[in-house]
Design an enzyme around this catalytic site. Structure first.
Site, PDB file in Angstrom:
ATOM      1  N   LYS A 150       2.422   1.196  -5.293  1.00 58.68           N
ATOM      2  CA  LYS A 150       3.181   0.477  -6.330  1.00 58.68           C
ATOM      3  C   LYS A 150       2.366   0.284  -7.617  1.00 58.68           C
ATOM      4  O   LYS A 150       2.878   0.474  -8.721  1.00 58.68           O
ATOM      5  CB  LYS A 150       3.614  -0.869  -5.751  1.00 58.68           C
ATOM      6  CG  LYS A 150       4.529  -1.702  -6.591  1.00 58.68           C
ATOM      7  CD  LYS A 150       5.053  -2.880  -5.802  1.00 58.68           C
ATOM      8  CE  LYS A 150       3.989  -3.887  -5.399  1.00 58.68           C
ATOM      9  NZ  LYS A 150       3.330  -3.625  -4.101  1.00 58.68           N
ATOM     10  N   LYS A 202       1.829  -8.670 -14.031  1.00 56.25           N
ATOM     11  CA  LYS A 202       1.711  -9.008 -12.609  1.00 56.25           C
ATOM     12  C   LYS A 202       1.965 -10.508 -12.504  1.00 56.25           C
ATOM     13  O   LYS A 202       1.089 -11.327 -12.801  1.00 56.25           O
ATOM     14  CB  LYS A 202       0.314  -8.662 -12.086  1.00 56.25           C
ATOM     15  CG  LYS A 202       0.133  -8.899 -10.590  1.00 56.25           C
ATOM     16  CD  LYS A 202       0.824  -7.845  -9.766  1.00 56.25           C
ATOM     17  CE  LYS A 202       0.529  -8.031  -8.274  1.00 56.25           C
ATOM     18  NZ  LYS A 202       1.141  -6.967  -7.459  1.00 56.25           N
ATOM     19  N   ASP A 232       0.809  -1.232   0.000  1.00 56.39           N
ATOM     20  CA  ASP A 232       0.000   0.000   0.000  1.00 56.39           C
ATOM     21  C   ASP A 232       0.841   1.281   0.000  1.00 56.39           C
ATOM     22  O   ASP A 232       0.439   2.288   0.594  1.00 56.39           O
ATOM     23  CB  ASP A 232      -0.968   0.016   1.192  1.00 56.39           C
ATOM     24  CG  ASP A 232      -2.012  -1.083   1.099  1.00 56.39           C
ATOM     25  OD1 ASP A 232      -2.364  -1.464  -0.033  1.00 56.39           O
ATOM     26  OD2 ASP A 232      -2.468  -1.561   2.155  1.00 56.39           O
ATOM     27  N   VAL A 233       1.980   1.252  -0.664  1.00 60.96           N
ATOM     28  CA  VAL A 233       2.768   2.486  -0.815  1.00 60.96           C
ATOM     29  C   VAL A 233       2.504   3.163  -2.161  1.00 60.96           C
ATOM     30  O   VAL A 233       3.063   4.228  -2.436  1.00 60.96           O
ATOM     31  CB  VAL A 233       4.284   2.224  -0.647  1.00 60.96           C
ATOM     32  CG1 VAL A 233       4.599   1.771   0.762  1.00 60.96           C
ATOM     33  CG2 VAL A 233       4.799   1.240  -1.686  1.00 60.96           C
ATOM     34  N   ASP A 250      -4.497  -5.914  -9.348  1.00 61.02           N
ATOM     35  CA  ASP A 250      -3.573  -4.835  -9.700  1.00 61.02           C
ATOM     36  C   ASP A 250      -3.490  -4.605 -11.201  1.00 61.02           C
ATOM     37  O   ASP A 250      -3.451  -3.462 -11.664  1.00 61.02           O
ATOM     38  CB  ASP A 250      -2.185  -5.134  -9.131  1.00 61.02           C
ATOM     39  CG  ASP A 250      -2.170  -5.118  -7.611  1.00 61.02           C
ATOM     40  OD1 ASP A 250      -3.099  -4.541  -7.014  1.00 61.02           O
ATOM     41  OD2 ASP A 250      -1.239  -5.690  -7.022  1.00 61.02           O
ATOM     42  N   PRO A 266       0.607  12.046  -6.591  1.00 57.34           N
ATOM     43  CA  PRO A 266      -0.273  12.602  -5.561  1.00 57.34           C
ATOM     44  C   PRO A 266      -1.222  11.562  -4.987  1.00 57.34           C
ATOM     45  O   PRO A 266      -1.633  10.622  -5.676  1.00 57.34           O
ATOM     46  CB  PRO A 266      -1.044  13.688  -6.319  1.00 57.34           C
ATOM     47  CG  PRO A 266      -1.039  13.228  -7.744  1.00 57.34           C
ATOM     48  CD  PRO A 266       0.279  12.533  -7.941  1.00 57.34           C
TER      49      PRO A 266
END
Length: 220
Positions: free
Chosen positions: A15, A37, A12-13, A49, A197
């Site tokens: 990616k 993926k 959860d950064v 993802d 952002p």
């Protein structure tokens, strides 16, 4: 042409959003891009993802293996009673997508040392393919330690880190986030390729793609 791995300092950064942004920016430059993926966990069919990357970038991607539970891939495979992925298979599948006029973006699961299989990490796959890495990091408190450890792990594995991307940047950054931009590049000794952002994943595709072009310096 090129294989580029994208990993993070943790879960959860940002990616997946960074992968979509890189895909958009490379495509805008005129490159053929295929997002990949290798292992998806914990998402129902039709979600995950690679679907997020496709929605935001407008570029079709590929997913190799899927496990039902939201766990590290080796644990998810074990719990489901399914075969774990192997280095030869992953390396072959990624190589098969590579072509002289194409950039293959490979998004990992979690951080650089998350186990894809019991004895396999994303860094092992990148090293096998002699492919570099872009690291996505948070920017607030705790980011410096996590980023430096991740970069050190990559270098120890023989994987070149081309740069950092800051994920989910606050529109009103606190002191730590403001100062960490410069400190991350100093301690990790790699450039900051851009800062995405917070809320970028909620943008409409056209707005997202414009944001990606303006926010990122491409590493290749």
């Amino acid at each position: 042409m090129s294989i580029l791995f994208i990993s993070g300092t943790g879960t959860d950064v940002g990616k997946t959003i960074a992968t979509a942004a890189l895909a958009s920016a490379f495509h805008h430059r005129g490159d053929r891009v295929i997002p990949v993926k290798p292992v998806q966990t914990g998402e129902p069919d039709g979600r995950g993802d690679i679907h997020t990357v496709e929605k935001l970038s407008g570029i079709r991607g590929v997913e190799f293996t899927r496990y039902p539970d939201p766990l590290a891939p080796n644990l998810a495979a074990r719990r489901a009673g399914l075969p774990q992925v192997t280095l030869p298979d992953l390396a072959r599948e990624i190589r098969d997508l590579d072509a002289p006029d194409r950039i293959v973006l490979v998004e990992g699961a979690g951080g650089v040392l998350v186990r894809l299989a019991d004895d396999l990490t994303l860094l092992d796959v990148a090293a096998e393919l002699d492919a570099p890495l872009v690291l996505v990091t948070s920017l607030g408190l705790g980011s410096l330690n996590a980023a430096e450890l991740s970069v050190q792990a990559a270098r120890t594995a023989g994987v070149e880190v081309l740069g950092l991307i800051g994920g989910s940047a606050s529109p009103d950054p606190g002191l730590a986030e403001q100062l960490n931009h410069g400190e991350l590049t100093r301690i990790c000794r790699v450039p900051l390729l851009g800062v995405l952002p917070a809320g970028a994943g909620d943008l409409l595709p056209d707005d997202f793609q414009a944001m990606a072009q303006s926010c990122l310096t491409l590493p290749l």
